[in-house]
Motif scaffolding. Sequence first.
Motif, PDB file in Angstrom:
ATOM      1  N   ASP A  43       0.862  -1.203  -0.121  1.00 48.11           N
ATOM      2  CA  ASP A  43      -0.163  -0.128  -0.043  1.00 48.11           C
ATOM      3  C   ASP A  43       0.739   1.049   0.037  1.00 48.11           C
ATOM      4  OD1 ASP A  43       1.167  -0.173   2.612  1.00 48.11           O
ATOM      5  OD2 ASP A  43      -0.919  -0.173   3.560  1.00 48.11           O
ATOM      6  N   GLN A  44       2.086   1.297  -0.067  1.00 52.31           N
ATOM      7  CA  GLN A  44       2.921   2.236  -0.375  1.00 52.31           C
ATOM      8  C   GLN A  44       4.016   1.980  -0.924  1.00 52.31           C
ATOM      9  OE1 GLN A  44       3.541   3.607   3.865  1.00 52.31           O
ATOM     10  NE2 GLN A  44       5.227   2.168   4.149  1.00 52.31           N
ATOM     11  N   SER A  75       8.262  20.658  -5.838  1.00 49.92           N
ATOM     12  CA  SER A  75       7.352  19.648  -6.815  1.00 49.92           C
ATOM     13  C   SER A  75       6.685  18.412  -6.260  1.00 49.92           C
ATOM     14  CB  SER A  75       8.055  19.038  -8.125  1.00 49.92           C
ATOM     15  OG  SER A  75       7.389  18.328  -8.806  1.00 49.92           O
ATOM     16  N   LEU A  76       7.450  17.871  -5.168  1.00 50.28           N
ATOM     17  CA  LEU A  76       6.932  16.803  -4.538  1.00 50.28           C
ATOM     18  C   LEU A  76       5.624  17.258  -3.534  1.00 50.28           C
ATOM     19  CD1 LEU A  76      10.153  14.800  -3.408  1.00 50.28           C
ATOM     20  CD2 LEU A  76       8.222  14.090  -4.854  1.00 50.28           C
ATOM     21  N   GLY A  77       6.081  18.560  -3.020  1.00 46.35           N
ATOM     22  CA  GLY A  77       4.986  19.097  -1.858  1.00 46.35           C
ATOM     23  C   GLY A  77       3.693  19.511  -2.794  1.00 46.35           C
ATOM     24  N   ASN A  78       3.838  20.106  -3.939  1.00 42.47           N
ATOM     25  CA  ASN A  78       2.721  20.422  -4.916  1.00 42.47           C
ATOM     26  C   ASN A  78       1.981  18.907  -5.325  1.00 42.47           C
ATOM     27  OD1 ASN A  78       3.228  22.894  -4.666  1.00 42.47           O
ATOM     28  ND2 ASN A  78       4.620  23.027  -6.453  1.00 42.47           N
ATOM     29  N   SER A  79       2.831  17.841  -5.387  1.00 43.12           N
ATOM     30  CA  SER A  79       2.065  16.683  -5.607  1.00 43.12           C
ATOM     31  C   SER A  79       1.377  15.813  -4.436  1.00 43.12           C
ATOM     32  CB  SER A  79       3.110  15.516  -6.277  1.00 43.12           C
ATOM     33  OG  SER A  79       3.585  15.981  -7.397  1.00 43.12           O
ATOM     34  N   GLY A  80       1.415  16.543  -3.274  1.00 40.19           N
ATOM     35  CA  GLY A  80       0.674  15.979  -2.113  1.00 40.19           C
ATOM     36  C   GLY A  80       1.531  15.356  -1.266  1.00 40.19           C
ATOM     37  N   ILE A  81       2.768  15.394  -1.427  1.00 42.08           N
ATOM     38  CA  ILE A  81       3.833  14.667  -0.697  1.00 42.08           C
ATOM     39  C   ILE A  81       3.950  15.422   0.688  1.00 42.08           C
ATOM     40  CG2 ILE A  81       5.860  13.375  -0.368  1.00 42.08           C
ATOM     41  CD1 ILE A  81       3.817  12.411  -2.582  1.00 42.08           C
ATOM     42  N   THR A 122       8.552   8.419   0.469  1.00 39.51           N
ATOM     43  CA  THR A 122       7.462   7.464   0.629  1.00 39.51           C
ATOM     44  C   THR A 122       6.270   7.973   0.259  1.00 39.51           C
ATOM     45  OG1 THR A 122       8.474   6.801   2.870  1.00 39.51           O
ATOM     46  CG2 THR A 122       6.101   6.322   2.235  1.00 39.51           C
ATOM     47  N   LEU A 123       5.720   7.211  -0.702  1.00 33.37           N
ATOM     48  CA  LEU A 123       4.419   7.563  -1.692  1.00 33.37           C
ATOM     49  C   LEU A 123       3.396   6.452  -1.015  1.00 33.37           C
ATOM     50  CD1 LEU A 123       5.828   7.698  -5.062  1.00 33.37           C
ATOM     51  CD2 LEU A 123       5.581   9.516  -3.478  1.00 33.37           C
ATOM     52  N   HIS A 124       2.327   7.035  -0.435  1.00 36.35           N
ATOM     53  CA  HIS A 124       1.280   6.436  -0.111  1.00 36.35           C
ATOM     54  C   HIS A 124      -0.091   6.273  -1.276  1.00 36.35           C
ATOM     55  CE1 HIS A 124       2.709   6.799   4.082  1.00 36.35           C
ATOM     56  NE2 HIS A 124       2.704   8.159   3.916  1.00 36.35           N
ATOM     57  N   ASP A 125       0.235   6.654  -2.155  1.00 34.76           N
ATOM     58  CA  ASP A 125      -0.667   6.516  -3.439  1.00 34.76           C
ATOM     59  C   ASP A 125       0.000   5.855  -4.527  1.00 34.76           C
ATOM     60  OD1 ASP A 125      -2.484   6.649  -5.456  1.00 34.76           O
ATOM     61  OD2 ASP A 125      -2.450   8.643  -5.673  1.00 34.76           O
ATOM     62  N   ILE A 126       0.044   4.635  -4.602  1.00 30.34           N
ATOM     63  CA  ILE A 126       0.778   3.731  -5.537  1.00 30.34           C
ATOM     64  C   ILE A 126       0.289   4.121  -6.782  1.00 30.34           C
ATOM     65  CG2 ILE A 126       1.403   1.393  -6.484  1.00 30.34           C
ATOM     66  CD1 ILE A 126       1.283   0.495  -3.590  1.00 30.34           C
ATOM     67  N   ASP A 127      -0.898   4.414  -7.214  1.00 32.57           N
ATOM     68  CA  ASP A 127      -1.410   4.602  -8.623  1.00 32.57           C
ATOM     69  C   ASP A 127      -0.735   5.796  -9.122  1.00 32.57           C
ATOM     70  OD1 ASP A 127      -2.834   2.594  -8.377  1.00 32.57           O
ATOM     71  OD2 ASP A 127      -4.575   3.498  -7.614  1.00 32.57           O
ATOM     72  N   GLY A 128      -0.342   6.778  -8.152  1.00 34.75           N
ATOM     73  CA  GLY A 128       0.119   7.924  -8.696  1.00 34.75           C
ATOM     74  C   GLY A 128       1.697   8.378  -8.838  1.00 34.75           C
ATOM     75  N   ILE A 129       2.484   6.840  -8.764  1.00 27.24           N
ATOM     76  CA  ILE A 129       3.810   6.957  -8.852  1.00 27.24           C
ATOM     77  C   ILE A 129       4.382   7.559 -10.286  1.00 27.24           C
ATOM     78  CG2 ILE A 129       5.906   5.284  -8.935  1.00 27.24           C
ATOM     79  CD1 ILE A 129       4.643   3.572  -7.090  1.00 27.24           C
ATOM     80  N   GLY A 130       3.732   7.080 -11.140  1.00 32.17           N
ATOM     81  CA  GLY A 130       4.097   7.705 -12.599  1.00 32.17           C
ATOM     82  C   GLY A 130       4.125   9.148 -12.617  1.00 32.17           C
ATOM     83  N   GLY A 131       3.049   9.862 -12.169  1.00 31.07           N
ATOM     84  CA  GLY A 131       2.875  11.250 -12.569  1.00 31.07           C
ATOM     85  C   GLY A 131       3.939  11.853 -11.459  1.00 31.07           C
ATOM     86  N   ARG A 145      17.845   5.808  -7.728  1.00 27.16           N
ATOM     87  CA  ARG A 145      18.711   4.657  -6.951  1.00 27.16           C
ATOM     88  C   ARG A 145      17.304   3.435  -6.997  1.00 27.16           C
ATOM     89  NH1 ARG A 145      23.103   6.244  -4.285  1.00 27.16           N
ATOM     90  NH2 ARG A 145      24.189   7.584  -5.624  1.00 27.16           N
ATOM     91  N   GLY A 146      16.269   3.801  -7.323  1.00 23.71           N
ATOM     92  CA  GLY A 146      15.367   2.630  -7.285  1.00 23.71           C
ATOM     93  C   GLY A 146      14.160   2.876  -6.678  1.00 23.71           C
ATOM     94  N   LEU A 147      13.154   1.988  -6.978  1.00 21.08           N
ATOM     95  CA  LEU A 147      11.862   1.838  -6.445  1.00 21.08           C
ATOM     96  C   LEU A 147      11.567   0.404  -5.605  1.00 21.08           C
ATOM     97  CD1 LEU A 147       8.538   2.709  -6.295  1.00 21.08           C
ATOM     98  CD2 LEU A 147       8.595   2.022  -8.669  1.00 21.08           C
ATOM     99  N   SER A 148      10.901   0.633  -4.397  1.00 22.16           N
ATOM    100  CA  SER A 148      10.332  -0.522  -3.868  1.00 22.16           C
ATOM    101  C   SER A 148       9.167  -0.487  -3.183  1.00 22.16           C
ATOM    102  CB  SER A 148      11.485  -1.068  -2.966  1.00 22.16           C
ATOM    103  OG  SER A 148      11.463   0.022  -1.550  1.00 22.16           O
ATOM    104  N   PHE A 149       8.520  -1.614  -2.888  1.00 20.51           N
ATOM    105  CA  PHE A 149       6.947  -1.487  -2.496  1.00 20.51           C
ATOM    106  C   PHE A 149       7.189  -2.043  -1.115  1.00 20.51           C
ATOM    107  CE2 PHE A 149       4.861   0.049  -6.273  1.00 20.51           C
ATOM    108  CZ  PHE A 149       5.538  -0.730  -7.243  1.00 20.51           C
ATOM    109  N   SER A 150       6.131  -1.603  -0.364  1.00 17.87           N
ATOM    110  CA  SER A 150       6.030  -1.985   1.066  1.00 17.87           C
ATOM    111  C   SER A 150       4.732  -2.075   1.494  1.00 17.87           C
ATOM    112  CB  SER A 150       6.895  -1.201   1.927  1.00 17.87           C
ATOM    113  OG  SER A 150       6.679   0.244   2.013  1.00 17.87           O
ATOM    114  N   TYR A 151       4.666  -2.523   3.003  1.00 18.13           N
ATOM    115  CA  TYR A 151       3.435  -2.695   3.526  1.00 18.13           C
ATOM    116  C   TYR A 151       3.331  -2.008   4.773  1.00 18.13           C
ATOM    117  CZ  TYR A 151      -0.911  -5.341   5.565  1.00 18.13           C
ATOM    118  OH  TYR A 151      -1.931  -5.623   5.871  1.00 18.13           O
ATOM    119  N   SER A 152       2.449  -0.733   4.897  1.00 17.48           N
ATOM    120  CA  SER A 152       2.357  -0.118   6.118  1.00 17.48           C
ATOM    121  C   SER A 152       2.051  -0.835   7.341  1.00 17.48           C
ATOM    122  CB  SER A 152       1.533   1.068   5.959  1.00 17.48           C
ATOM    123  OG  SER A 152       0.241   0.719   5.816  1.00 17.48           O
ATOM    124  N   GLU A 153       1.342  -1.790   7.247  1.00 12.13           N
ATOM    125  CA  GLU A 153       0.968  -2.850   8.528  1.00 12.13           C
ATOM    126  C   GLU A 153       1.579  -4.137   8.667  1.00 12.13           C
ATOM    127  OE1 GLU A 153      -1.508  -1.814  10.560  1.00 12.13           O
ATOM    128  OE2 GLU A 153      -1.795   0.188   9.291  1.00 12.13           O
TER     129      GLU A 153
END
Length: 238
Positions: A43-44, A75-81, A122-131, A145-153
């Motif tokens: 989920d992130q 830019s990250l802040g404007n994207s909601g990060i 850390t991105l909590h919206d996986i669907d918005g990664i590309g944008g 340096r890369g992209l990895s997925f993780s589970y918050s719980e």
Amino acid sequence: MLNQKTMALMLAGAVAFAPLSLSAEELRQLHVTGEASMDVAPDQAVITLGVREQAEEAGAAMEQVSVRMNEVMTSLGNSGIAGEDMQTQHVSMHPVWSQVRRDGQDERSITGFEASNMLTVTLHDIDGIGGVLDDVLRAGANEFRGLSFSYSERDTAQDLLRTQAVENAFHKARQLAEASGMALGPVREIRDGGSAGGAPMMAMEMARSSDMPISAGTVSLEHNVSVTFDIMEPSGPN
């Protein structure tokens, strides 16, 4: 009555036989490893990106990096990060050595300086990664340096897996004891082997455009424990 010499010999014999008896008991033990695993939907995502620049002077290189990194963070802040989801990984500065020819001889000389600033996001919206990646590229990010997925719980999931791993260890122990004609005794020791698993890193170049499909897949979580049981001869019928 026993004299002192006889009592001393008896005491020495008791001490000599005690380790043998203890070793025999220790040999009648069963060691098993309990395991548990599960696959969860991530989920992130965590990306590591940054800015790297070269200039003739160290101060100029660092200034260029600072300006571009501020633009990237804006830019990250404007994207909601959120600010707490951005963490500076490291800032570095080192000379750039080049091969130059002087007086007919090749020499290594410092011809400039390279500065870099790396950021973990850390991105909590996986669907918005590309944008998000497209935005930071346009803002000046040029180091990935890369992209990895993780589970918050993850901690909650690992608590469940730890319990399941212990239950698996008891199941194995009962089966082994029964197959060997022995009875399972009390637990002597439990060692937590810890957690493992996770999604592999994904090359950032594979996800540099919102047009590039990104599949998060699943995150595999694992846990194992080592348990030592006593085993004994089964008691006969009453």
